[in-house]
Design a protein around this motif. Sequence first.
Motif, PDB file in Angstrom:
ATOM      1  N   UNK A 188     -33.466 -54.835   6.205  1.00 26.81           N
ATOM      2  CA  UNK A 188     -34.734 -55.256   5.606  1.00 26.81           C
ATOM      3  C   UNK A 188     -35.083 -56.674   6.033  1.00 26.81           C
ATOM      4  N   UNK A 189     -34.070 -57.525   6.131  1.00 25.45           N
ATOM      5  CA  UNK A 189     -34.299 -58.904   6.569  1.00 25.45           C
ATOM      6  C   UNK A 189     -34.791 -58.936   8.017  1.00 25.45           C
ATOM      7  N   UNK A 190     -34.176 -58.101   8.862  1.00 29.54           N
ATOM      8  CA  UNK A 190     -34.607 -58.056  10.267  1.00 29.54           C
ATOM      9  C   UNK A 190     -36.049 -57.568  10.371  1.00 29.54           C
ATOM     10  N   UNK A 191     -36.411 -56.566   9.564  1.00 25.82           N
ATOM     11  CA  UNK A 191     -37.791 -56.081   9.577  1.00 25.82           C
ATOM     12  C   UNK A 191     -38.755 -57.171   9.144  1.00 25.82           C
ATOM     13  N   UNK A 192     -38.344 -57.935   8.140  1.00 26.28           N
ATOM     14  CA  UNK A 192     -39.194 -59.021   7.658  1.00 26.28           C
ATOM     15  C   UNK A 192     -39.374 -60.086   8.740  1.00 26.28           C
ATOM     16  N   UNK A 193     -38.294 -60.403   9.439  1.00 29.85           N
ATOM     17  CA  UNK A 193     -38.374 -61.394  10.511  1.00 29.85           C
ATOM     18  C   UNK A 193     -39.252 -60.872  11.646  1.00 29.85           C
ATOM     19  N   UNK A 194     -39.063 -59.601  12.006  1.00 25.07           N
ATOM     20  CA  UNK A 194     -39.883 -59.013  13.069  1.00 25.07           C
ATOM     21  C   UNK A 194     -41.355 -59.008  12.679  1.00 25.07           C
ATOM     22  N   UNK A 195     -41.621 -58.712  11.390  1.00 28.18           N
ATOM     23  CA  UNK A 195     -43.003 -58.728  10.922  1.00 28.18           C
ATOM     24  C   UNK A 195     -43.570 -60.138  10.985  1.00 28.18           C
ATOM     25  N   UNK A 196     -42.760 -61.128  10.619  1.00 26.78           N
ATOM     26  CA  UNK A 196     -43.214 -62.514  10.709  1.00 26.78           C
ATOM     27  C   UNK A 196     -43.499 -62.920  12.146  1.00 26.78           C
ATOM     28  N   UNK A 197     -42.635 -62.486  13.061  1.00 24.84           N
ATOM     29  CA  UNK A 197     -42.858 -62.799  14.474  1.00 24.84           C
ATOM     30  C   UNK A 197     -44.107 -62.096  14.997  1.00 24.84           C
ATOM     31  N   UNK A 198     -44.327 -60.852  14.523  1.00 21.28           N
ATOM     32  CA  UNK A 198     -45.543 -60.133  14.923  1.00 21.28           C
ATOM     33  C   UNK A 198     -46.779 -60.851  14.402  1.00 21.28           C
ATOM     34  N   UNK A 199     -46.679 -61.368  13.167  1.00 20.87           N
ATOM     35  CA  UNK A 199     -47.811 -62.113  12.615  1.00 20.87           C
ATOM     36  C   UNK A 199     -48.083 -63.363  13.435  1.00 20.87           C
ATOM     37  N   UNK A 200     -47.011 -64.022  13.902  1.00 21.80           N
ATOM     38  CA  UNK A 200     -47.188 -65.190  14.761  1.00 21.80           C
ATOM     39  C   UNK A 200     -47.913 -64.819  16.050  1.00 21.80           C
ATOM     40  N   UNK A 201     -47.490 -63.703  16.642  1.00 27.52           N
ATOM     41  CA  UNK A 201     -48.114 -63.265  17.898  1.00 27.52           C
ATOM     42  C   UNK A 201     -49.579 -62.899  17.680  1.00 27.52           C
ATOM     43  N   UNK A 202     -49.863 -62.159  16.586  1.00 27.13           N
ATOM     44  CA  UNK A 202     -51.242 -61.760  16.305  1.00 27.13           C
ATOM     45  C   UNK A 202     -52.104 -62.984  15.999  1.00 27.13           C
ATOM     46  N   UNK A 203     -51.504 -63.948  15.326  1.00 30.32           N
ATOM     47  CA  UNK A 203     -52.245 -65.167  15.006  1.00 30.32           C
ATOM     48  C   UNK A 203     -52.604 -65.919  16.286  1.00 30.32           C
ATOM     49  N   UNK A 204     -51.671 -65.940  17.230  1.00 28.10           N
ATOM     50  CA  UNK A 204     -51.952 -66.583  18.521  1.00 28.10           C
ATOM     51  C   UNK A 204     -53.077 -65.861  19.252  1.00 28.10           C
ATOM     52  N   UNK A 205     -53.014 -64.529  19.231  1.00 25.48           N
ATOM     53  CA  UNK A 205     -54.070 -63.740  19.881  1.00 25.48           C
ATOM     54  C   UNK A 205     -55.415 -63.970  19.209  1.00 25.48           C
ATOM     55  N   UNK A 206     -55.416 -64.019  17.869  1.00 23.24           N
ATOM     56  CA  UNK A 206     -56.669 -64.218  17.143  1.00 23.24           C
ATOM     57  C   UNK A 206     -57.264 -65.593  17.451  1.00 23.24           C
ATOM     58  N   UNK A 207     -56.397 -66.610  17.539  1.00 22.41           N
ATOM     59  CA  UNK A 207     -56.885 -67.948  17.859  1.00 22.41           C
ATOM     60  C   UNK A 207     -57.514 -67.985  19.249  1.00 22.41           C
ATOM     61  N   UNK A 208     -56.858 -67.320  20.204  1.00 19.96           N
ATOM     62  CA  UNK A 208     -57.399 -67.283  21.564  1.00 19.96           C
ATOM     63  C   UNK A 208     -58.732 -66.548  21.601  1.00 19.96           C
ATOM     64  N   UNK A 209     -58.807 -65.416  20.893  1.00 26.85           N
ATOM     65  CA  UNK A 209     -60.049 -64.639  20.852  1.00 26.85           C
ATOM     66  C   UNK A 209     -61.160 -65.432  20.168  1.00 26.85           C
ATOM     67  N   UNK A 210     -60.796 -66.151  19.098  1.00 32.43           N
ATOM     68  CA  UNK A 210     -61.786 -66.957  18.382  1.00 32.43           C
ATOM     69  C   UNK A 210     -62.329 -68.074  19.275  1.00 32.43           C
ATOM     70  N   UNK A 211     -61.434 -68.683  20.044  1.00 30.66           N
ATOM     71  CA  UNK A 211     -61.870 -69.754  20.940  1.00 30.66           C
ATOM     72  C   UNK A 211     -62.837 -69.222  21.989  1.00 30.66           C
ATOM     73  N   UNK A 212     -62.517 -68.052  22.554  1.00 28.97           N
ATOM     74  CA  UNK A 212     -63.411 -67.446  23.556  1.00 28.97           C
ATOM     75  C   UNK A 212     -64.741 -67.067  22.923  1.00 28.97           C
TER      76      UNK A 212
END
Length: 360
Positions: A82-106
Amino acid sequence: VRDELAQFRQATTTVAVTDSEAAARLMPVYTRLIDEFDGMVNGITKGGTLKDGTIVYKTDNPKLAASTEAADKVHNDEFQPAARKLIEAGQAMLARDTEARAAMKTMEGDYEKASELSESLDHAVRALAQRASGGSSQATLRDLVAVAEVAGDAHTSVAQVRISLEEVAQATTLESLAATEKEYRAKSDHLQSVVKALAEGGTVDGLRVNTTRFDGVRSISKQLVANLDRLRNSSGGIVNARRASIEASVAAEQAETDLKAAAGKAQQMIESVRSLSREEMKQATTEGNTTRVWSQLLLVVVLGVGVITGLLLAWILTRMIANPIRRIVEGVTGSSTQVASAAEQISSSSQSLAGSTSQQ
């Protein structure tokens, strides 16, 4: 072990954040706490030396060993996954947040260009209206009125599309995202139809638009059409990134729920381990106190036996030494008596002899 579990849970929960720097700092803590927890468990069930130098002896209590192994199993099979899933979800959120920031800038770049073009279009229409004179034909004036109205609609629609995109970026659930996306699509489609009508001619809400007499308006409108195509693409990136971010957030929430459930289960087992450990320590203390009392009693007995033995040996030795001396003393005393008796007899004989001599 209980403290290690609590720290491990806290670190695991904190790792699943959208702050990449914080996550990088906490991952080593997460790994260290796993090692420390495993070290504690191995110390109880197998014995050994912890990293801080603490020596732990293997327990000989079957219940304590079984409870510790059960807690470790929950920790390994439920808590850590469960901890690994939570960490993976947090890392996915980081990646999606980076993508959203890039898309917002464009998107913001495309929107700024669209806003500039809509301003230019509005100014061009106003200039045409100011230059219009009574000599203009009725058809020209009619077309100009329609163009002015539609150009104003385009200018307003550009701002409305931007507001819709902000609502998309702020959506927190898939349902709200679907609703805001639908509203954005409707406003974007309306803006596209309005600008195309200005660029190519057409009908908007029953109003016929003819820009064949207004080359400047047509030129700006064509540029705006091309820009809106780019804006639609970059806006689609925002929608997709936001959807992925929400899905990652949902996965993180589920992982957090699973983590709490596993942590609660493991916590109960750890409490059982703690209770058994306290009982074992209490029993060991009691046994130690009993052993100490018996040791003191044994010491007293040994000392008593030693004293008695010493007295007995002294008595025996005294008798062994005194008897011969007594016999010698008695012998000497007897001899002295005999000597004294002989002396008395001699003295008596001497006196008799002296008396006889005097008579003669």
